[in-house]
Enzyme design. Structure first.
Site, PDB file in Angstrom:
ATOM      1  N   TYR A  52       0.824  -1.212   0.000  1.00  0.00           N
ATOM      2  CA  TYR A  52       0.000   0.000   0.000  1.00  0.00           C
ATOM      3  C   TYR A  52       0.858   1.261   0.000  1.00  0.00           C
ATOM      4  CZ  TYR A  52      -4.437  -2.265  -0.131  1.00  0.00           C
ATOM      5  OH  TYR A  52      -5.514  -2.979  -0.579  1.00  0.00           O
ATOM      6  N   ARG A  55       1.776   1.864  -3.520  1.00  0.00           N
ATOM      7  CA  ARG A  55       0.648   2.452  -4.260  1.00  0.00           C
ATOM      8  C   ARG A  55       0.471   3.919  -3.885  1.00  0.00           C
ATOM      9  NH1 ARG A  55      -4.526  -1.211  -3.848  1.00  0.00           N
ATOM     10  NH2 ARG A  55      -5.401   0.525  -5.038  1.00  0.00           N
ATOM     11  N   ASN A  87     -12.597   4.681  -6.960  1.00  0.00           N
ATOM     12  CA  ASN A  87     -11.152   4.856  -6.854  1.00  0.00           C
ATOM     13  C   ASN A  87     -10.739   5.263  -5.446  1.00  0.00           C
ATOM     14  OD1 ASN A  87     -11.224   4.303  -9.518  1.00  0.00           O
ATOM     15  ND2 ASN A  87     -10.769   6.385 -10.221  1.00  0.00           N
ATOM     16  N   HIS A 111     -15.119   2.736  -2.211  1.00  0.00           N
ATOM     17  CA  HIS A 111     -14.171   1.684  -1.833  1.00  0.00           C
ATOM     18  C   HIS A 111     -13.076   2.186  -0.907  1.00  0.00           C
ATOM     19  CE1 HIS A 111     -15.521  -0.886  -5.517  1.00  0.00           C
ATOM     20  NE2 HIS A 111     -16.341  -0.978  -4.498  1.00  0.00           N
ATOM     21  N   GLY A 181     -14.778   4.753 -17.110  1.00  0.00           N
ATOM     22  CA  GLY A 181     -13.577   4.033 -16.673  1.00  0.00           C
ATOM     23  C   GLY A 181     -13.800   2.932 -15.666  1.00  0.00           C
ATOM     24  N   THR A 182     -14.949   2.272 -15.757  1.00  0.00           N
ATOM     25  CA  THR A 182     -15.156   1.147 -14.831  1.00  0.00           C
ATOM     26  C   THR A 182     -15.712  -0.057 -15.564  1.00  0.00           C
ATOM     27  OG1 THR A 182     -16.281   0.363 -12.831  1.00  0.00           O
ATOM     28  CG2 THR A 182     -17.443   2.048 -14.121  1.00  0.00           C
ATOM     29  N   PRO A 208     -13.274   2.445 -23.333  1.00  0.00           N
ATOM     30  CA  PRO A 208     -12.837   1.875 -24.615  1.00  0.00           C
ATOM     31  C   PRO A 208     -13.404   0.480 -24.857  1.00  0.00           C
ATOM     32  CG  PRO A 208     -10.953   2.734 -23.365  1.00  0.00           C
ATOM     33  CD  PRO A 208     -12.143   2.775 -22.451  1.00  0.00           C
ATOM     34  N   ALA A 225     -11.016   8.180 -21.392  1.00  0.00           N
ATOM     35  CA  ALA A 225     -11.732   9.187 -20.596  1.00  0.00           C
ATOM     36  C   ALA A 225     -11.183  10.604 -20.788  1.00  0.00           C
ATOM     37  CB  ALA A 225     -11.672   8.803 -19.117  1.00  0.00           C
TER      38      ALA A 225
END
Ligand code: OAD
Length: 240
Positions: A52, A55, A87, A111, A181-182, A208, A225
């Site tokens: 983490y 990230r 996100n 989330h 974007g999901t 896409p 996006a």
């Protein structure tokens, strides 16, 4: 205009943050998926924290892209607005349009938040935007190990965040629901998008690739996006 925007990892892809399920996605590389569980934290909290912190470091150096910024523009023009993101990065909060940003009451991070460190036992929590320690932080309130403030596999969503999403969706129909974007892999994402739009609202998908939401969308835009969101936002502002 009443607008619901739902975003996922794809909106941050052009800012250099890896997605979960696509090529090079986090869940496809080494055993990242295995690390995002309460069991992994119980067995090996050091390794979970190392991952983490990596990230967090990646997100700290990333900057919001044109899609994040355009969503702020949409928020500034909408009468009622909610941004429901899956996100855990902070790019939506750091995005700007004309010097303004989305307000905390316009944003739900369903989330969790990568920069929150919270106790694994009590309700103590803090934000670690700027720096990270090392090892496994101990809770200043009760001494238990602290963990990242994100939702892991097998865990429920934060009831307060769910309540905020439900309130927006239940209050009145949205004129437009923009989903960008999901993969919409979670049923509650599709459910919120469909219920918010009702029978007459628009669901605009920007992705896409085809997703599980695509068949419910009234408009599908198969573009990245950062290219498509600014154009759609201008179109919504101009034409409602
Ligand atoms: P995914 O990795 O599942 O999906 C990313 C989506 O973004 C895919 O549908 C891609 O086609 C799309 N995409 C890729 N590049 C894009 C671009 N430049 N512009 C627009 N779209 C693009 O990520 P999410 O759907 O966000 O949960 O995943 C949902 C949740 O699953 C995450 O929040 C995470 C994960 O398990 C938790 O950690 C609880």
């Amino acid at each position: 205009m009443r607008v619901l925007v739902i975003t996922g990892a794809g909106i941050s892809a052009e800012s250099g943050i890896p997605t979960f399920r696509g090529a090079g996605g986090l869940w496809r590389t080494f055993n990242a998926a295995a690390l995002a569980t309460p069991e992994a934290f119980q067995n090996d909290p050091e390794t979970v924290w190392t991952w983490y912190r990596e990230r967090r470091a990646g997100v700290r150096t990333a900057v919001p892209n044109a899609a994040h910024n355009a969503i702020v523009k949409l928020a500034s023009h909408a009468r009622e607005f909610l941004l429901l993101t899956q996100n855990v990065d902070d790019l939506h909060s750091r995005a700007r349009w004309n010097g303004s940003s989305v307000t905390p009451d316009q944003l739900v991070q369903i989330h969790g938040d990568l920069f929150v460190t919270r106790c694994s036992r009590c309700t103590c929590s803090r934000r670690d935007e700027n720096g990270d320690g090392t090892g496994v932080p101990a809770c200043p309130c009760c001494g238990a190990p602290m963990r990242p403030g994100v939702v892991w596999f097998g865990e429920g969503l934060d009831p307060h965040s769910v309540a905020r999403a439900e309130r927006f969706v239940g209050d009145a129909r949205a004129d437009a629901v923009l989903v960008a974007g999901t993969t919409a892999a979670f049923p509650y994402i599709i459910d919120w998008a469909r219920r918010a739009a009702g029978s007459s609202g628009r669901i605009i998908e920007i992705n896409p690739d085809e997703t599980q939401l695509s068949r419910f969308a009234t408009t599908v835009i198969r573009e990245p996006a950062a290219i498509a969101v600014p154009r759609i936002v201008d179109d919504l502002i101009a034409n409602g």
